[in-house]
Design a protein around this motif. Sequence first.
Motif, mmCIF file in Angstrom:
data_model
loop_
_atom_site.group_PDB
_atom_site.id
_atom_site.type_symbol
_atom_site.label_atom_id
_atom_site.label_comp_id
_atom_site.label_asym_id
_atom_site.label_seq_id
_atom_site.Cartn_x
_atom_site.Cartn_y
_atom_site.Cartn_z
ATOM 1 N N ARG A 96 14.056 1.909 0.023
ATOM 2 C CA ARG A 96 12.965 2.713 -0.535
ATOM 3 C C ARG A 96 11.880 2.943 0.498
ATOM 4 O O ARG A 96 11.294 4.029 0.568
ATOM 5 C CB ARG A 96 12.376 2.012 -1.770
ATOM 6 C CG ARG A 96 11.227 2.764 -2.413
ATOM 7 C CD ARG A 96 11.614 4.190 -2.768
ATOM 8 N NE ARG A 96 10.502 4.917 -3.372
ATOM 9 C CZ ARG A 96 10.380 6.240 -3.385
ATOM 10 N NH1 ARG A 96 11.308 6.999 -2.784
ATOM 11 N NH2 ARG A 96 9.342 6.809 -3.963
ATOM 12 N N ALA A 97 11.630 1.945 1.352
ATOM 13 C CA ALA A 97 10.657 2.136 2.428
ATOM 14 C C ALA A 97 11.118 3.249 3.367
ATOM 15 O O ALA A 97 10.306 4.076 3.803
ATOM 16 C CB ALA A 97 10.467 0.837 3.205
ATOM 17 N N ALA A 98 12.405 3.275 3.674
ATOM 18 C CA ALA A 98 12.937 4.325 4.548
ATOM 19 C C ALA A 98 12.719 5.703 3.928
ATOM 20 O O ALA A 98 12.327 6.658 4.624
ATOM 21 C CB ALA A 98 14.421 4.085 4.813
ATOM 22 N N GLU A 99 12.952 5.808 2.624
ATOM 23 C CA GLU A 99 12.730 7.090 1.939
ATOM 24 C C GLU A 99 11.275 7.520 2.043
ATOM 25 O O GLU A 99 10.970 8.689 2.331
ATOM 26 C CB GLU A 99 13.129 6.971 0.466
ATOM 27 C CG GLU A 99 14.613 6.790 0.214
ATOM 28 C CD GLU A 99 14.898 6.581 -1.262
ATOM 29 O OE1 GLU A 99 13.943 6.644 -2.071
ATOM 30 O OE2 GLU A 99 16.067 6.344 -1.607
ATOM 31 N N LEU A 100 10.376 6.599 1.796
ATOM 32 C CA LEU A 100 8.951 6.927 1.823
ATOM 33 C C LEU A 100 8.479 7.301 3.226
ATOM 34 O O LEU A 100 7.680 8.234 3.393
ATOM 35 C CB LEU A 100 8.142 5.735 1.295
ATOM 36 C CG LEU A 100 8.297 5.433 -0.199
ATOM 37 C CD1 LEU A 100 7.744 4.061 -0.530
ATOM 38 C CD2 LEU A 100 7.597 6.517 -1.023
ATOM 39 N N ILE A 101 8.961 6.594 4.224
ATOM 40 C CA ILE A 101 8.564 6.902 5.603
ATOM 41 C C ILE A 101 9.095 8.270 6.008
ATOM 42 O O ILE A 101 8.385 9.056 6.656
ATOM 43 C CB ILE A 101 9.057 5.797 6.553
ATOM 44 C CG1 ILE A 101 8.330 4.485 6.251
ATOM 45 C CG2 ILE A 101 8.817 6.194 8.015
ATOM 46 C CD1 ILE A 101 8.926 3.270 6.942
ATOM 47 N N LEU A 127 10.672 4.304 11.579
ATOM 48 C CA LEU A 127 11.378 3.575 10.530
ATOM 49 C C LEU A 127 11.243 2.066 10.687
ATOM 50 O O LEU A 127 11.515 1.310 9.748
ATOM 51 C CB LEU A 127 12.866 3.966 10.521
ATOM 52 C CG LEU A 127 13.176 5.378 10.015
ATOM 53 C CD1 LEU A 127 14.655 5.678 10.176
ATOM 54 C CD2 LEU A 127 12.752 5.541 8.552
ATOM 55 N N GLN A 128 10.812 1.619 11.883
ATOM 56 C CA GLN A 128 10.580 0.190 12.069
ATOM 57 C C GLN A 128 9.556 -0.328 11.063
ATOM 58 O O GLN A 128 9.579 -1.502 10.686
ATOM 59 C CB GLN A 128 10.096 -0.082 13.494
ATOM 60 C CG GLN A 128 11.142 0.153 14.575
ATOM 61 C CD GLN A 128 12.286 -0.833 14.465
ATOM 62 O OE1 GLN A 128 12.082 -2.013 14.198
ATOM 63 N NE2 GLN A 128 13.499 -0.339 14.663
ATOM 64 N N MET A 129 8.638 0.532 10.636
ATOM 65 C CA MET A 129 7.615 0.107 9.679
ATOM 66 C C MET A 129 8.197 -0.217 8.319
ATOM 67 O O MET A 129 7.507 -0.770 7.455
ATOM 68 C CB MET A 129 6.534 1.181 9.557
ATOM 69 C CG MET A 129 5.685 1.336 10.801
ATOM 70 S SD MET A 129 4.307 2.490 10.603
ATOM 71 C CE MET A 129 5.187 4.061 10.508
ATOM 72 N N GLY A 130 9.482 0.122 8.110
ATOM 73 C CA GLY A 130 10.152 -0.204 6.853
ATOM 74 C C GLY A 130 11.082 -1.390 6.961
ATOM 75 O O GLY A 130 11.805 -1.695 6.003
ATOM 76 N N HIS A 131 11.075 -2.073 8.106
ATOM 77 C CA HIS A 131 11.876 -3.289 8.272
ATOM 78 C C HIS A 131 11.066 -4.484 7.756
ATOM 79 O O HIS A 131 10.081 -4.884 8.368
ATOM 80 C CB HIS A 131 12.250 -3.501 9.737
ATOM 81 C CG HIS A 131 13.369 -2.621 10.198
ATOM 82 N ND1 HIS A 131 13.199 -1.281 10.490
ATOM 83 C CD2 HIS A 131 14.689 -2.890 10.402
ATOM 84 C CE1 HIS A 131 14.364 -0.759 10.858
ATOM 85 N NE2 HIS A 131 15.277 -1.710 10.807
ATOM 86 N N PHE A 132 11.498 -5.007 6.614
ATOM 87 C CA PHE A 132 10.805 -6.119 5.973
ATOM 88 C C PHE A 132 11.755 -7.314 5.863
ATOM 89 O O PHE A 132 12.974 -7.162 5.973
ATOM 90 C CB PHE A 132 10.351 -5.725 4.558
ATOM 91 C CG PHE A 132 9.474 -4.502 4.499
ATOM 92 C CD1 PHE A 132 8.548 -4.239 5.502
ATOM 93 C CD2 PHE A 132 9.554 -3.628 3.431
ATOM 94 C CE1 PHE A 132 7.732 -3.117 5.448
ATOM 95 C CE2 PHE A 132 8.745 -2.504 3.362
ATOM 96 C CZ PHE A 132 7.836 -2.250 4.376
ATOM 97 N N PRO A 133 11.222 -8.502 5.623
ATOM 98 C CA PRO A 133 12.102 -9.649 5.387
ATOM 99 C C PRO A 133 13.032 -9.378 4.203
ATOM 100 O O PRO A 133 12.639 -8.753 3.212
ATOM 101 C CB PRO A 133 11.128 -10.793 5.079
ATOM 102 C CG PRO A 133 9.859 -10.395 5.775
ATOM 103 C CD PRO A 133 9.788 -8.912 5.648
#
Length: 273
Positions: A96-101, A127-133
């Motif tokens: 979902r983070a990837a979609e939003l970015i 897309l690195q900003m969507g890499h979460f634990p």
Amino acid sequence: MIPRFGLVIVGDEILSGKRADKHFSKVIELLSAHGLSLSYSEYVGDDPARITATLRRAFESGDVLFSCGGIGATPDDHTRQCAAAALARPLCLHPRAAELIRERMQDVAREQGEPFEPDRHDNVHRLQMGHFPEGAEIIPNPYNKIPGFTCRGAGAGTVHFVPGFPVMAWPMIEWVLDQHYAAFFNTAPQIEQSVLVFGAMEAALTPLMERIEQAHPGVRVFSLPSVDHPQYGRHIELGVKGAASVVPEAWADLKAGLHDFGANLGPELVRKL
């Protein structure tokens, strides 16, 4: 039980004085608006080892923390990686983070009148900003869609990660409070009652303060001396704080003790916490 709330503010720019922290006072304001309070706060520079140690303690604490800053994708942003290390989990791209970015990148391209090129190097890097634990949950960002994230530790500690920019962080923190902690809003209103005491020393008032705390469990006594107040000069603000249901009795006891002491009393103050 109402959780304890903490705050971690990340960034060398705060510790060096290049930027002034605005989160501390705002988080207190956001919590107090719902009858909640901040228990502690910590400033951490851009040192990965120290950030990781701080977050490891947070995940083991059983508390709820907000972490502001360091979740971008530049070389001095380490918070995402440190959160993963503290949890011993891998970083992975949140779908979902990837979609939003990508939505954000498309919006920017449209605003600039350019075609969206998803495979361009800078767009791929964003897309690195969507890499979460692994296992993280999304915190929506109403300002530019780039999300924050929430992680829960094995020790029952929960950390909500938001950007360092107040225009993004503050509405994201409000969203977290509304979504996850509304059940605790205004369930145990806290108040503080105090009075200005003139011509007394703290040491002389300490036995009274100790007696009030012993006689009224759940109430904390505080003294705040001032030596150069522009209106009242040298004085001590002496008071009690705690749940609204127990403070009035402790306050009456403190006032009676001050009168017995022969204290010279000034204005009284009442504040909701």
